[in-house]
Scaffold this motif. Sequence first.
Motif, mmCIF file in Angstrom:
data_model
loop_
_atom_site.group_PDB
_atom_site.id
_atom_site.type_symbol
_atom_site.label_atom_id
_atom_site.label_comp_id
_atom_site.label_asym_id
_atom_site.label_seq_id
_atom_site.Cartn_x
_atom_site.Cartn_y
_atom_site.Cartn_z
ATOM 1 N N PHE A 1 0.817 -1.215 0.000
ATOM 2 C CA PHE A 1 0.000 0.000 0.000
ATOM 3 C C PHE A 1 0.850 1.265 0.000
ATOM 4 O O PHE A 1 0.365 2.337 -0.319
ATOM 5 C CB PHE A 1 -0.947 0.004 1.198
ATOM 6 N N ALA A 2 2.116 1.163 0.359
ATOM 7 C CA ALA A 2 3.020 2.316 0.342
ATOM 8 C C ALA A 2 3.615 2.556 -1.043
ATOM 9 O O ALA A 2 4.217 3.598 -1.278
ATOM 10 C CB ALA A 2 4.141 2.120 1.358
ATOM 11 N N GLU A 3 3.450 1.626 -1.955
ATOM 12 C CA GLU A 3 4.011 1.759 -3.305
ATOM 13 C C GLU A 3 3.233 2.803 -4.099
ATOM 14 O O GLU A 3 2.011 2.916 -3.972
ATOM 15 C CB GLU A 3 3.946 0.415 -4.036
ATOM 16 N N PRO A 4 3.920 3.583 -4.927
ATOM 17 C CA PRO A 4 3.216 4.599 -5.719
ATOM 18 C C PRO A 4 2.265 4.006 -6.754
ATOM 19 O O PRO A 4 1.316 4.671 -7.171
ATOM 20 C CB PRO A 4 4.342 5.374 -6.405
ATOM 21 N N GLU A 5 2.457 2.751 -7.142
ATOM 22 C CA GLU A 5 1.569 2.146 -8.123
ATOM 23 C C GLU A 5 0.164 1.900 -7.579
ATOM 24 O O GLU A 5 -0.793 1.809 -8.341
ATOM 25 C CB GLU A 5 2.153 0.807 -8.621
ATOM 26 N N LEU A 6 0.015 1.808 -6.265
ATOM 27 C CA LEU A 6 -1.303 1.567 -5.673
ATOM 28 C C LEU A 6 -1.968 2.834 -5.153
ATOM 29 O O LEU A 6 -2.966 2.766 -4.443
ATOM 30 C CB LEU A 6 -1.200 0.531 -4.552
#
Length: 87
Positions: A46-51
């Motif tokens: 959830f910390a990834e920019p893709e999500l």
Amino acid sequence: MALTGRFWFRKSWTGRLVLLVEEVRPRWFGRGAGKPRWRNARLMDFAEPELRPLMAMEKLHRTGTASATVHNLRPVPGGPELRAANG
């Protein structure tokens, strides 16, 4: 292993809702491009920019729009229906 930004939901056999994310996994010994695969999401995903679009949808859903409000089927004691009747 990089996330592609695609996600999907599935229900487990116990009835839980599971978030699936797609990631590109490198092939053995660096042969060609990576292979996309689906896996269960982890908390750190959830910390990834893709999500970020998924997190933005969650914020829009909880803003109090008409679709997110809860309606009571029974009148609340002292609610607006009884105040109007007692006038």
